[in-house]
Write a protein that holds these residues in place. Structure first.
Motif, mmCIF file in Angstrom:
data_model
loop_
_atom_site.group_PDB
_atom_site.id
_atom_site.type_symbol
_atom_site.label_atom_id
_atom_site.label_comp_id
_atom_site.label_asym_id
_atom_site.label_seq_id
_atom_site.Cartn_x
_atom_site.Cartn_y
_atom_site.Cartn_z
ATOM 1 N N TYR A 259 -7.553 8.046 -23.632
ATOM 2 C CA TYR A 259 -8.123 8.310 -22.370
ATOM 3 C C TYR A 259 -8.033 9.890 -21.947
ATOM 4 O O TYR A 259 -8.848 10.523 -21.281
ATOM 5 C CB TYR A 259 -7.589 7.293 -21.302
ATOM 6 N N GLN B 1 -14.669 4.780 -12.080
ATOM 7 C CA GLN B 1 -13.503 5.244 -12.872
ATOM 8 C C GLN B 1 -13.403 4.167 -14.182
ATOM 9 O O GLN B 1 -13.088 4.843 -15.451
ATOM 10 C CB GLN B 1 -12.127 4.646 -12.023
ATOM 11 N N LEU C 272 -5.913 -2.446 -1.679
ATOM 12 C CA LEU C 272 -5.034 -1.157 -1.938
ATOM 13 C C LEU C 272 -6.358 -0.128 -2.269
ATOM 14 O O LEU C 272 -6.098 1.114 -2.016
ATOM 15 C CB LEU C 272 -4.414 -1.377 -3.331
ATOM 16 N N ILE D 173 -10.721 15.522 -16.522
ATOM 17 C CA ILE D 173 -10.288 14.161 -15.813
ATOM 18 C C ILE D 173 -9.939 14.544 -14.456
ATOM 19 O O ILE D 173 -9.228 15.427 -14.062
ATOM 20 C CB ILE D 173 -9.463 13.642 -16.541
ATOM 21 N N LEU E 200 0.893 6.168 -7.119
ATOM 22 C CA LEU E 200 -0.269 6.873 -7.461
ATOM 23 C C LEU E 200 0.037 8.466 -7.320
ATOM 24 O O LEU E 200 -0.549 9.252 -8.400
ATOM 25 C CB LEU E 200 -1.646 6.508 -6.783
ATOM 26 N N SER F 158 -4.234 0.406 -12.809
ATOM 27 C CA SER F 158 -5.054 -0.882 -12.744
ATOM 28 C C SER F 158 -4.765 -1.554 -14.150
ATOM 29 O O SER F 158 -4.531 -2.818 -14.174
ATOM 30 C CB SER F 158 -6.566 -0.540 -12.591
ATOM 31 N N ALA F 159 -4.895 -0.821 -15.227
ATOM 32 C CA ALA F 159 -4.529 -1.228 -16.517
ATOM 33 C C ALA F 159 -3.114 -2.029 -16.615
ATOM 34 O O ALA F 159 -2.768 -2.943 -17.152
ATOM 35 C CB ALA F 159 -4.868 -0.205 -17.463
ATOM 36 N N ASP G 4 -9.415 -6.402 -14.355
ATOM 37 C CA ASP G 4 -8.742 -7.303 -13.483
ATOM 38 C C ASP G 4 -7.794 -6.433 -12.580
ATOM 39 O O ASP G 4 -7.687 -6.798 -11.345
ATOM 40 C CB ASP G 4 -7.908 -7.969 -14.337
ATOM 41 N N GLY G 5 -7.172 -5.426 -13.090
ATOM 42 C CA GLY G 5 -6.276 -4.744 -12.115
ATOM 43 C C GLY G 5 -6.983 -3.984 -11.126
ATOM 44 O O GLY G 5 -6.856 -3.971 -9.999
ATOM 45 N N MET G 6 -8.256 -3.545 -11.297
ATOM 46 C CA MET G 6 -9.120 -2.863 -10.422
ATOM 47 C C MET G 6 -9.671 -4.078 -9.393
ATOM 48 O O MET G 6 -9.894 -3.610 -8.229
ATOM 49 C CB MET G 6 -10.489 -2.187 -11.022
ATOM 50 N N GLN H 111 -5.398 6.070 -10.610
ATOM 51 C CA GLN H 111 -5.775 4.619 -10.233
ATOM 52 C C GLN H 111 -6.250 3.537 -11.332
ATOM 53 O O GLN H 111 -5.621 2.543 -11.536
ATOM 54 C CB GLN H 111 -6.835 4.752 -9.289
ATOM 55 N N VAL H 112 -6.837 4.276 -12.311
ATOM 56 C CA VAL H 112 -7.353 3.330 -13.412
ATOM 57 C C VAL H 112 -6.177 3.002 -14.496
ATOM 58 O O VAL H 112 -6.337 1.880 -15.093
ATOM 59 C CB VAL H 112 -8.751 4.189 -14.190
ATOM 60 N N ARG I 92 -14.178 7.207 -22.495
ATOM 61 C CA ARG I 92 -13.425 7.976 -23.283
ATOM 62 C C ARG I 92 -12.621 7.089 -24.247
ATOM 63 O O ARG I 92 -12.280 7.500 -25.438
ATOM 64 C CB ARG I 92 -12.512 8.741 -22.280
ATOM 65 N N TYR I 93 -12.210 5.963 -23.872
ATOM 66 C CA TYR I 93 -11.368 5.013 -24.580
ATOM 67 C C TYR I 93 -12.165 4.729 -25.942
ATOM 68 O O TYR I 93 -11.597 4.669 -27.081
ATOM 69 C CB TYR I 93 -10.987 3.943 -23.944
ATOM 70 N N ALA J 52 0.844 -1.201 0.022
ATOM 71 C CA ALA J 52 -0.139 0.058 -0.064
ATOM 72 C C ALA J 52 1.036 1.469 -0.113
ATOM 73 O O ALA J 52 0.438 2.226 -0.681
ATOM 74 C CB ALA J 52 -1.027 0.116 1.057
ATOM 75 N N ASP K 125 2.260 1.518 -3.287
ATOM 76 C CA ASP K 125 0.889 2.138 -4.242
ATOM 77 C C ASP K 125 0.808 3.587 -4.016
ATOM 78 O O ASP K 125 0.638 4.276 -5.150
ATOM 79 C CB ASP K 125 -0.074 1.125 -4.179
ATOM 80 N N ASP L 265 -1.150 -2.823 -14.012
ATOM 81 C CA ASP L 265 -1.099 -4.356 -13.344
ATOM 82 C C ASP L 265 -1.953 -5.414 -14.131
ATOM 83 O O ASP L 265 -1.495 -6.476 -13.804
ATOM 84 C CB ASP L 265 -1.920 -3.952 -11.928
ATOM 85 N N GLY L 266 -3.008 -5.052 -14.612
ATOM 86 C CA GLY L 266 -3.838 -6.059 -15.277
ATOM 87 C C GLY L 266 -3.156 -6.635 -16.325
ATOM 88 O O GLY L 266 -3.141 -8.109 -16.648
ATOM 89 N N LEU M 259 -4.609 3.272 -25.281
ATOM 90 C CA LEU M 259 -5.684 3.444 -24.136
ATOM 91 C C LEU M 259 -5.110 4.795 -23.376
ATOM 92 O O LEU M 259 -6.275 5.925 -23.146
ATOM 93 C CB LEU M 259 -5.409 2.483 -23.057
ATOM 94 N N ASP N 142 -8.155 9.642 -10.152
ATOM 95 C CA ASP N 142 -9.135 8.510 -10.598
ATOM 96 C C ASP N 142 -8.284 7.942 -11.730
ATOM 97 O O ASP N 142 -8.019 6.828 -11.766
ATOM 98 C CB ASP N 142 -10.243 9.239 -11.161
ATOM 99 N N SER O 201 -7.993 -6.131 -18.850
ATOM 100 C CA SER O 201 -6.686 -5.767 -17.883
ATOM 101 C C SER O 201 -7.122 -4.702 -16.786
ATOM 102 O O SER O 201 -6.866 -5.174 -15.752
ATOM 103 C CB SER O 201 -5.701 -5.307 -18.725
ATOM 104 N N ALA O 202 -8.054 -3.807 -17.397
ATOM 105 C CA ALA O 202 -8.283 -2.787 -16.444
ATOM 106 C C ALA O 202 -9.173 -3.422 -15.477
ATOM 107 O O ALA O 202 -8.953 -2.916 -14.203
ATOM 108 C CB ALA O 202 -9.015 -1.453 -17.168
#
Lengths: 200, 200, 200, 200
Positions: free
Chosen positions: A194, B186, B176, A152, A132, A163-164, B166-168, A159-160, B193-194, A125, A128, A166-167, A190, A156, B163-164
């Motif tokens: 975005y 999010q 986290l 935007i 972030l 997330s992508a 799963d990451g979330m 984070q997103v 947007r994407y 954490a 992270d 990490d995914g 992406l 947020d 991916s996003a």
DNA sequence: AATGAATGAGTTTTCATTCAT
DNA sequence: GATGAATGAAAACTCATTCAT
């Protein structure tokens, strides 16, 4: 009998152990790798290993720490100059490379460990929150420069986007995906769509 | 000669064991939970458990299977009518809910397991291919309707969007992140947007 | 609902169980064969088996009993008429046949069991005393007829001849030897030379 | 850097374990003796035992090996000089002594094991072939000297004589017979009459 | 500082036996 | 009579950790 005490011996030994452990953990996972395998892989005896680490969990914790540090390094190696998306892409490239170059990575094991161990979760954490903050700050700077859509929310977005990342990393780790280059391209697209301000 | 043999007993027992095991695995992880704990949690003796599963790994495999099925269900429960982004958002809502409502989830353990066990990896890959195909198809349909930018590669988009997701999910699992509602928002913003065609 | 109580059912079931058990024991040995295997091999449930035998040891005891009885039968099937050596050879033929015709035999397992279980040892001892007595008596009769050297002690001869028979049987059981026919010939030669009065 | 590593420790521990195991096996049999009993009997912990042997089967195999070696030793200790029957009698004496001096012997268990385990059977077969060859050679030499009837086939004689020895050994092991001295005498008489050239 | 043998509680799994139906 | 699901103690084996040297 000259007792040449090497003041760096401790650090060297710790590194040696962590490298051996890392190799075992990557191959078998934290809880399937045995201390014996780790000792063999590090080229040391159990007694020696336990001189430098209190327990297996201690080794795991140190490895998680090293892993988060390596992410920080990758972040810092993608230096601040230039447009945000360029820097972000450079980080993602470096980061994803680490997953594929080792063949197997610890990412999934670390997350699984964090899901069950409060101390590992805390460690994760902290790292992270740091990444972030870095990204959110960079996004805000880019927004100030008109590089990123100002509607935007920077937190947020941070984070997103992570997330992508990490995914995608986990897709490579688990073998769902094997093409790191394609993953990089996907992320670039992406992030661009975005983040960029719509022309209208 | 007439005992009331319950033909569903087997299925019931298997469910009972899987639920007990799931509780243990969520709490401690696959390899930290012992068969003894699992037996106790399922309210059965070791002998009874081994009547229905050949081994602990067999139980793990069944749980992974159940997990992927549950994802399929969540996908199908977000029905086809309406705009793609709406359907996608509904799936994400349902999916993220499952992570938070159980408090702890197995997602990270399953990914870690997949990183070390080829058979688990295969099981996961099958489910992943399926969900990617569903999403890519939906994206292509939406592109045909002008709902989604046609310059986007549907397969890439499916990969990066999952991916996003799963990451979330993992952010929630590992603590986290704790705000599933924010995660949903999010994602909604990311997908909008994407995917949406830029006005210009 | 006519309750046709078959008074022979018990005996039939016991035979059925013993046959199933025998097959398992021959294949795996007394202590490596499980009751489950035995039940399956006998085509009965554990509950049914335990109605007819108190325990696995009970089954083993019954099988040992059957085995010694079968030896008695082979002895008696080599009838009294004719010269001793002829009768002895006929018994050996019959006896060794049983070892090869089943491929695997219980002989070694039974001896091993007798070495550790007093009750099995007693059972075996009773049968052994019986066969020794039969043979010694026959030898004495043959001596009276001048067929066998009178300087031989009949009891010793019975012991040593059955030792040779048992030893040869075990060679077949353990695969040290596979040619029962040759074994028969060897024994015939041994008995002839050993028993016959030297012409001088 | 200087611990006194005893290079013989391994061998000593293996011997210690084999002796403990032997005691247990003699008392209860291979499959009735538990590793716990063996560990206790050897005065070691399970972990220590498993440092020196991979499995219980490994211990059994080592014990079988030791047993066949001991038979070879007994053969070689009955030296070549003198008449064949004398040497044979000396071997039988030594061999039968080993069965009685230990009270219980493993012979029957080893044969039973050989009947079910190919690797044990192979081990036994190798030793058997060796002893048969030794005896057959000795018989042929004795025939050349006119000590043994030349009409006897040496290979057959070796087989049948060892059959008798094995059979007698098993009588002692299983308690069918307790008088090793009488057994020796019986064998001496058998060998003499069987081998010696009839005067006419 | 290091070794590696030893520990022993703990692991997964089996299996003879019982008993509600 | 028979079933077969269930039991639970015990089996073989492992492994993080310690400690005499």
């Amino acid at each position: 009998m000259a007792r040449t005490v090497d003041p760096l011996l401790g650090a060297r030994r710790r590194r040696q152990i962590l490298e051996g452990a890392m190799a075992c953990f990557k191959m078998h996972g934290f809880h399937q790798a045995s201390m014996h395998q780790i000792c063999a892989s590090a080229g040391m005896s159990p007694g020696a290993v336990y001189r430098y680490f209190r327990s297996k969990d201690d080794i795991i914790a140190a490895i998680v720490e090293a892993w988060t540090n390596s992410q920080m390094t990758a972040l810092e190696e993608a230096p601040g100059a230039g447009a945000l998306t360029g820097r972000l892409n450079r980080f993602v490239s470096r980061w994803l490379e680490r997953f594929t170059e080792h063949g197997q990575s610890l990412a999934a094991d670390i997350l699984a460990e964090a899901a069950h161990s409060p101390s590992i979760a805390r460690s994760l954490a902290r790292a992270d929150a740091h990444r972030l903050k870095l990204l959110a700050t960079a996004i805000r700077a880019a927004q100030a420069l008109g590089e990123v859509d100002t509607s935007i929310n920077a937190n947020d977005a941070a984070q997103v986007l992570f997330s992508a990342i990490d995914g995608m990393s986990l897709r490579l780790v688990t073998g769902l995906d094997t093409d790191a280059r394609a993953a990089r391209r996907q992320f670039r697209e992406l992030a661009r769509r975005y983040l960029l301000a719509p022309a209208c």
